[in-house]
Design a protein around this motif. Structure first.
Motif, PDB file in Angstrom:
ATOM      1  N   GLY A 282      40.001  49.070  61.781  1.00 21.52           N
ATOM      2  CA  GLY A 282      41.330  49.638  61.980  1.00 21.52           C
ATOM      3  C   GLY A 282      41.744  50.531  60.822  1.00 21.52           C
ATOM      4  O   GLY A 282      42.271  51.631  61.012  1.00 21.52           O
ATOM      5  N   LEU A 283      41.485  50.075  59.607  1.00 17.62           N
ATOM      6  CA  LEU A 283      41.840  50.850  58.427  1.00 17.62           C
ATOM      7  C   LEU A 283      41.008  52.128  58.348  1.00 17.62           C
ATOM      8  O   LEU A 283      41.533  53.202  58.015  1.00 17.62           O
ATOM      9  CB  LEU A 283      41.644  50.004  57.172  1.00 17.62           C
ATOM     10  N   SER A 284      39.725  52.041  58.644  1.00 22.07           N
ATOM     11  CA  SER A 284      38.883  53.233  58.603  1.00 22.07           C
ATOM     12  C   SER A 284      39.299  54.236  59.682  1.00 22.07           C
ATOM     13  O   SER A 284      39.256  55.450  59.457  1.00 22.07           O
ATOM     14  CB  SER A 284      37.412  52.846  58.780  1.00 22.07           C
ATOM     15  N   ALA A 285      39.733  53.734  60.843  1.00 20.34           N
ATOM     16  CA  ALA A 285      40.225  54.642  61.882  1.00 20.34           C
ATOM     17  C   ALA A 285      41.502  55.348  61.444  1.00 20.34           C
ATOM     18  O   ALA A 285      41.688  56.542  61.704  1.00 20.34           O
ATOM     19  CB  ALA A 285      40.468  53.856  63.179  1.00 20.34           C
ATOM     20  N   ALA A 286      42.380  54.626  60.757  1.00 21.17           N
ATOM     21  CA  ALA A 286      43.605  55.254  60.251  1.00 21.17           C
ATOM     22  C   ALA A 286      43.278  56.351  59.240  1.00 21.17           C
ATOM     23  O   ALA A 286      43.881  57.435  59.258  1.00 21.17           O
ATOM     24  CB  ALA A 286      44.502  54.198  59.612  1.00 21.17           C
ATOM     25  N   MET A 287      42.317  56.099  58.360  1.00 22.69           N
ATOM     26  CA  MET A 287      41.900  57.129  57.404  1.00 22.69           C
ATOM     27  C   MET A 287      41.315  58.344  58.121  1.00 22.69           C
ATOM     28  O   MET A 287      41.548  59.488  57.717  1.00 22.69           O
ATOM     29  CB  MET A 287      40.864  56.548  56.441  1.00 22.69           C
ATOM     30  N   SER A 288      40.571  58.085  59.180  1.00 22.37           N
ATOM     31  CA  SER A 288      39.974  59.182  59.936  1.00 22.37           C
ATOM     32  C   SER A 288      41.044  60.067  60.554  1.00 22.37           C
ATOM     33  O   SER A 288      40.928  61.308  60.531  1.00 22.37           O
ATOM     34  CB  SER A 288      39.054  58.625  61.027  1.00 22.37           C
ATOM     35  N   TYR A 289      42.086  59.463  61.080  1.00 25.13           N
ATOM     36  CA  TYR A 289      43.147  60.262  61.689  1.00 25.13           C
ATOM     37  C   TYR A 289      43.971  60.999  60.644  1.00 25.13           C
ATOM     38  O   TYR A 289      44.452  62.099  60.897  1.00 25.13           O
ATOM     39  CB  TYR A 289      44.043  59.381  62.559  1.00 25.13           C
ATOM     40  N   PHE A 290      44.111  60.430  59.470  1.00 21.22           N
ATOM     41  CA  PHE A 290      44.795  61.155  58.408  1.00 21.22           C
ATOM     42  C   PHE A 290      43.963  62.365  57.981  1.00 21.22           C
ATOM     43  O   PHE A 290      44.505  63.462  57.764  1.00 21.22           O
ATOM     44  CB  PHE A 290      45.029  60.236  57.211  1.00 21.22           C
ATOM     45  N   LEU A 291      42.656  62.193  57.872  1.00 16.53           N
ATOM     46  CA  LEU A 291      41.779  63.323  57.543  1.00 16.53           C
ATOM     47  C   LEU A 291      41.843  64.396  58.616  1.00 16.53           C
ATOM     48  O   LEU A 291      41.874  65.598  58.322  1.00 16.53           O
ATOM     49  CB  LEU A 291      40.341  62.835  57.370  1.00 16.53           C
ATOM     50  N   PHE A 292      41.904  63.977  59.871  1.00 18.19           N
ATOM     51  CA  PHE A 292      42.031  64.926  60.978  1.00 18.19           C
ATOM     52  C   PHE A 292      43.327  65.725  60.853  1.00 18.19           C
ATOM     53  O   PHE A 292      43.336  66.955  61.035  1.00 18.19           O
ATOM     54  CB  PHE A 292      42.006  64.162  62.304  1.00 18.19           C
ATOM     55  N   ALA A 293      44.422  65.061  60.499  1.00 18.70           N
ATOM     56  CA  ALA A 293      45.699  65.757  60.328  1.00 18.70           C
ATOM     57  C   ALA A 293      45.643  66.740  59.165  1.00 18.70           C
ATOM     58  O   ALA A 293      46.165  67.863  59.262  1.00 18.70           O
ATOM     59  CB  ALA A 293      46.817  64.736  60.105  1.00 18.70           C
ATOM     60  N   VAL A 294      45.003  66.355  58.069  1.00 17.99           N
ATOM     61  CA  VAL A 294      44.871  67.261  56.917  1.00 17.99           C
ATOM     62  C   VAL A 294      44.066  68.493  57.301  1.00 17.99           C
ATOM     63  O   VAL A 294      44.419  69.628  56.926  1.00 17.99           O
ATOM     64  CB  VAL A 294      44.206  66.521  55.741  1.00 17.99           C
TER      65      VAL A 294
END
Length: 310
Positions: A282-294
């Motif tokens: 779950g945490l790694s998925a959240a980081m992935s979506y933050f990277l996608f937004a950046v």
């Protein structure tokens, strides 16, 4: 008596023609959809569904082998408090800032060289583009071998020109980033060269002839004709290269393992370690979506400043 049948015949014919046109158009649409449906099914299943599923996972505390527990935005809250996350994000941004201008400039220079009317340019095109077809594991292995201390090719050549100090390329923070950059440029710059070469060959020769008649030198032709004509290609290369640099993983993973320490650990590597080593999906998925937004914000900024109307 003959007027009415003629009128009715004239009214009936357009209707029949319209029906024929509609039936042909319908058949064409059906045929097109029949060809598109297999691709759309694969695209939805392997692209859109994982995106939706990944966001769903980011809202849960989920470890492999256990049922996911909904926790809302807690993963995102924890992510923003994680100093290692910010360190990995900075490493990624640093590489983007370091690599994008380098790859744009070197790609343009190589394109100018191979576009010149000289002997051997066909060989040079192949030589510059050849590394791009190799895999990242092969590229990384080549450069790890070349950058080895004492026995590496690079240090051996430096010794021959009088530099006696042994350089540990992959063990120093700044040199490690330079090593990753060199390997990345050598691997990917050929693709940028091809794009720039296509853009150069689209510029009409008449522009240069007219400029020379007006007394322009080579530098002025390059500054006022070549660069403006390549603006669209440059925007494409900058956006593509920025996205590729944000996804940096293979080079530091295979060359430095993110070291020394965590100095060259990019965000994608930290996401991988969080998900598959710490088992925090779950945490790694959240980081992935933050990277996608950046990445989206970064691309929009580039389009805003680089794509101006002529």
């Amino acid at each position: 008596m003959n007027v009415q049948p003629e009128a009715s015949k004239q009214e009936v014919m357009p209707v029949e023609k319209r029906r024929g046109i509609l039936s042909v158009s319908l058949r064409n649409h059906i045929a097109a959809w029949l060809f598109l449906i297999p691709y759309l099914v694969l695209y939805v299943w392997f692209m859109l569904y994982p995106i939706v599923k990944g966001f769903y996972i980011s809202l849960h505390q989920w470890t492999i082998g256990r049922e996911p527990v909904f926790i809302g935005l807690q993963n995102y809250s924890y992510m923003f408090k994680d100093k290692y996350f910010w360190g990995a994000l900075w490493n990624t941004l640093y590489f983007v800032i370091l690599s994008t201008p380098t790859l744009v400039i070197v790609g343009l220079l190589l394109a100018l060289v191979v576009n010149a009317k000289m002997k051997g340019t066909t060989f040079l095109r192949s030589a510059f583009f050849l590394p791009h077809i190799l895999s990242i594991s092969v590229i990384s292995s080549i450069w790890v071998f070349m950058l080895q201390p004492y026995t590496g090719f690079v240090n051996s050549m430096l010794h021959k020109i009088g530099i006696s100090q042994e350089i540990f390329w992959l063990d120093d923070v700044h040199l490690a980033w330079i090593s990753i950059l060199i390997a990345t440029v050598w691997w990917t710059v050929g693709f940028n060269m091809v794009l720039y070469l296509a853009g150069l060959q689209e510029i009409p020769e008449e522009y240069y002839e007219a400029a020379r008649i007006d007394g322009a030198n080579s530098w002025q032709c390059f500054l006022h004709i070549t660069l403006p004509s390549l603006k669209g290609v440059t925007l494409l290369i900058v956006v593509l290269q920025s996205i590729a640099s944000f996804k940096l993983f293979g080079q530091p993973w295979l060359m430095t393992q993110g070291g020394p320490g965590t100095a060259t650990r990019p965000l994608v590597q930290y996401i991988y370690e969080t998900g598959f080593r710490s088992n925090e999906m779950g945490l790694s998925a959240a980081m992935s979506y933050f990277l996608f937004a950046v990445m989206i914000v970064f691309a929009l900024i580039q389009f805003k400043f680089l794509s101006k109307k002529d």
